[in-house]
Design a protein around this motif. Structure first.
Motif, short mmCIF file in Angstrom:
data_model
loop_
_atom_site.label_atom_id
_atom_site.label_comp_id
_atom_site.label_asym_id
_atom_site.label_seq_id
_atom_site.Cartn_x
_atom_site.Cartn_y
_atom_site.Cartn_z
N SER A 109 48.05 9.74 4.27
CA SER A 109 49.02 9.70 3.07
C SER A 109 48.85 9.99 1.58
O SER A 109 49.75 10.75 1.30
N ILE A 153 63.80 5.13 2.57
CA ILE A 153 63.00 6.16 2.27
C ILE A 153 62.44 7.08 3.11
O ILE A 153 61.96 8.43 2.74
N ARG A 179 65.34 -0.51 3.77
CA ARG A 179 64.48 0.05 2.76
C ARG A 179 63.53 1.29 3.21
O ARG A 179 63.26 2.26 2.72
N ASP A 180 62.77 0.70 4.33
CA ASP A 180 61.68 1.75 4.95
C ASP A 180 62.52 2.87 5.54
O ASP A 180 62.11 4.07 5.23
N ASN A 230 51.79 0.35 1.34
CA ASN A 230 52.68 -0.61 2.23
C ASN A 230 51.90 -0.52 3.55
O ASN A 230 52.51 -1.08 4.35
N SER A 236 53.01 8.46 -0.35
CA SER A 236 52.10 7.47 -0.60
C SER A 236 52.76 6.11 -0.27
O SER A 236 51.75 4.93 -0.36
N TYR A 237 53.94 6.04 -0.14
CA TYR A 237 54.47 4.68 0.55
C TYR A 237 53.80 4.27 1.62
O TYR A 237 53.78 2.86 1.83
N LEU A 284 55.93 9.72 -4.19
CA LEU A 284 56.34 8.19 -3.59
C LEU A 284 56.51 8.02 -2.30
O LEU A 284 56.05 7.19 -1.59
N GLY A 285 57.43 9.08 -1.57
CA GLY A 285 57.48 9.12 -0.28
C GLY A 285 56.10 9.03 0.81
O GLY A 285 55.88 8.43 1.73
#
Length: 704
Positions: free
Chosen positions: A72, A137, A133-134, A119, A114-115, A111-112
């Motif tokens: 990630s 994204i 939300r998952d 998480n 490292s999400y 952001l995408g």
């Protein structure tokens, strides 16, 4: 003469051999469309981001972190750099500055990617029951990833990824032969983005764990001066022989290819020096460029890195990395020796001579001047082969050894010259290390994105089962003829490989085409090792780099040679016909991969040949087969060959390459007997050409 005098003499005589780094960087920028920040805030931002990426990868190797988290963060760095370094279009006005939408896409990319890392625990807890939300994204990130791939790699790979995504959703509307029930967008996104079956799957994992370290090692070695040293050494050793500059280009590209992950980068690195030398020696521009293309393309086949694909092959097959390297060694070495022989034949046909020895750098002194560059390479191979450490562990320790060498090489050179050493000399070493780490990270941007997008393809295949459909399509076209299966699969691999980097190239063609070969071979009574099928598609995928009309390496060489890129690509492919014959040879003769036997129930499990005399016999058979095939294709041996002689050489080549097939037809035709018979054919043609050559020389003397 003192050591100080020797070093000064080598440097004095090597000034004309200096590689133009500015030209090299300019060519890479033109070909890849990168922004180059010579000064200003973005120069620091990119340099710091690249340096931090390299530091993170070294840290993650020494202090083990969850592999999914590493993947990630690895991809997050690549996404950020992709939008800052590569503009939306490769035009001057877009190259000048970073636009506001580049910032937005870079942030979305970070952001995408490292999400998943931030998480990780919560995503694992709700696996299969993801939030809206998952999914949202995931959709945004997939779109941003495809755009990053388009910018960095070109449209080919992103279009392939889009096609598979469309196929997944609209499967029921495709022709009946390839139709499927279709999947929902939620299931597709969760499979591709939120599991390790898609973007964050094995390909990206290999990029993050193994490939980055080897690319970093190669970049540090290049920054230390090894690339230029390899070129000078090859020129010093081979420049005096017939076609010497071209032979030096082949050897230099082979040495560079050992640690290079890109055919195009290999062309640009060595070609800026070797192509002008070949033209000066008398090679036409197209042939000079084509020789460099063929040499650089084959660099991706050379162990231990194999364009970073060796590690992915090992992961896919569940074999040790060392076994992959052992299997690939003989074909790769023989392919390079075959290219050296082709260069020799071309030089003889053109009536070229070698370089004046007085104009060449001294061989021994040139070799000794950069002997320290071999230390980390030999150490890496020793740790891999003898100590049997993991590739990441071996490369990690080799990188630190190389850094120590880079740190002390400037002070040591001054001490040898009996000059004063100061802090600036150590600072130069630190600067080289920093620059090498930055360069290594920049070189990883295309590889990281390629493996991520290739993960979309792999995820789609596992989700819809298109691989089995592909098997049925090829089976129906070939009607069970194994040779037609191989030819069609080779053609598909060439098409799929056009415009793709080495790693993505292999991942896609192996995911689709390798299972086809394995299944249809078994159905037709051929028990082959899985490594043979994977290397088969890998070879033809790599050959796409010089196959018109998309051969990127050919365009790079043509731009240096000032030649027609299509003609250069065609000529390069003609030279690479000797490489194209190898996959067919080791498919039917597993001994060329040093495979002694295959497990009937698991073709990935093989037993290797261990007898040194048998290994030597296999190598000599493969080498003789390659040389005879090259002569037959080039139509030249000692003099020009007639049609009948070319046919006999092709027959001899088949006896060298695939004696086991002849043994099936004629029980008495053992491999050793086939070798002897083929050798007699070659010897007979040699003697007849020798007699003809002698007659020509005698006639010329009489006329004089």
């Amino acid at each position: 003469m003192t050591l100080k005098d020797d070093i000064e003499r080598v440097e004095q005589e090597s000034k004309s051999l200096h590689v133009d780094k500015d030209l090299e960087e300019k060519l890479l920028v033109e070909l890849e469309g990168q922004r180059v920040f010579e000064k200003g805030v973005f120069a620091y931002v990119v340099a710091i981001a690249c340096f931090c990426w390299s530091v993170f990868q070294l840290y993650a190797t020494y202090f083990p972190i969850n592999s999914t988290i590493v993947r990630s963060i690895h991809l997050a760095f690549a996404m950020f750099l992709a939008f800052i370094v590569y503009p939306v279009f490769k035009r001057p006005r877009f190259l000048e500055k970073v636009a506001f939408y580049d910032f937005i896409l870079a942030i979305l990319g970070i952001l995408g990617a490292s999400y998943i890392a931030f998480n990780f625990a919560s995503l694992a807890e709700r696996a299969g029951a993801y939030f809206t939300r998952d999914i949202l994204i995931g959709i945004i990130f997939i779109i941003v990833l495809l755009e990053a791939g388009r910018r960095v790699i070109g449209p080919a790979l992103s279009l392939v990824g889009i096609f598979f995504l469309v196929y997944d959703i609209f499967g029921p509307y495709f022709p009946e032969l390839i139709a499927h029930k279709g999947v929902s967008s939620e299931k597709l996104v969760s499979h591709i983005y939120l599991t390790t079956e898609g973007i964050f799957g094995v390909p990206l994992g290999v990029s993050a764990s193994f490939v980055f370290l080897f690319v970093l090692f190669g970049s540090l070695l290049e920054r230390a001066g090894a690339g230029e040293y390899f070129i000078k050494l090859a020129y010093a050793l081979l420049g005096r022989y017939v076609g010497g500059p071209a032979k030096a280009a082949v050897v230099a590209s082979g040495l560079t290819g050992i640690v290079s992950g890109s055919s195009t980068a290999n062309v640009v690195t060595t070609g800026v020096f070797t192509i002008p030398l070949m033209k000066k020696a008398g090679f036409p521009p197209e042939k000079a460029g084509a020789i460099e293309v063929a040499a650089s393309t084959n660099g991706q086949l050379m162990p231990p890195v194999m364009g970073a694909a060796a590690f992915i092959i090992a992961e896919f097959l569940g074999l040790s990395y060392l076994k992959i390297v052992i299997s690939a060694a003989i074909p790769a070495v023989v392919s390079y020796m075959g290219l050296l022989y082709i260069v020799h034949l071309e030089a003889k046909k053109l009536g070229l001579k070698g370089e004046d020895p007085s104009k060449l750098p001294p061989r021994l002194k040139t070799f000794l001047s950069g002997l320290h560059y071999f230390i980390p390479v030999i150490y890496l191979l020793h740790v891999l082969v003898v100590l049997r450490h993991s590739p990441s562990s071996a490369c990690f320790s080799a990188i630190w050894l190389l850094m120590v060498i880079m740190l002390i090489q400037h002070p040591v050179n001054k001490l040898i010259r009996k000059e004063k050493v100061d802090f600036h000399d150590f600072f130069m070493g630190l600067y080289d290390i920093f620059h090498g780490m930055v360069l290594g990270a920049r070189n990883m941007i295309p590889i990281a994105l390629a493996t991520a997008i290739a993960g979309i393809v792999v995820g789609s295949i596992t989700l819809t089962g298109i691989g089995q459909v592909f098997v049925e399509v090829i089976d129906s076209i070939s009607r069970g003829n194994i040779l037609l299966v191989l030819v069609f699969t080779a053609f598909v691999s060439l098409i799929l490989g056009m415009g793709l980097p080495t790693t993505a190239n292999y991942i896609i063609v192996s995911s689709l085409a390798a299972p086809v070969i394995l299944q249809l071979s078994a159905d037709n009574g051929f028990l082959i090792p899985a490594i043979a099928a994977h290397l088969f598609v890998f070879y033809f995928g790599i050959l796409a780099d010089d196959t018109p009309p998309v051969g990127i390496a050919a365009y790079a060489a043509a731009s240096i040679a000032r030649a027609n890129p299509i003609k250069t690509g065609i000529q390069g492919f003609v030279y690479d016909m000797r490489t194209a014959i190898l996959p067919f040879a080791f498919f039917f003769n597993h001994a060329l991969l040093l495979v002694a036997s295959v497990d009937e129930f698991d073709p990935a499990r093989v037993k290797f040949i261990s007898n040194p005399f048998e290994i030597f016999f296999v190598f000599m058979s493969c080498l003789m087969g390659m040389l005879t095939f090259a002569s037959a294709v080039q139509g030249y041996f000692l003099t020009r060959l007639n049609i009948l002689q070319r046919i006999f050489l092709l027959f001899a080549s088949s006896l060298f390459f695939i004696p086991n097939i002849w043994h099936r037809v004629f029980q008495f035709a053992t491999p050793h007997l086939c070798f002897v018979l083929a050798f007699i054919i070659v010897l007979f043609i040699f003697m007849s050409q020798k007699r003809l050559s002698f007659s020509f020389r005698k006639a010329e003397k009489t006329l004089d």
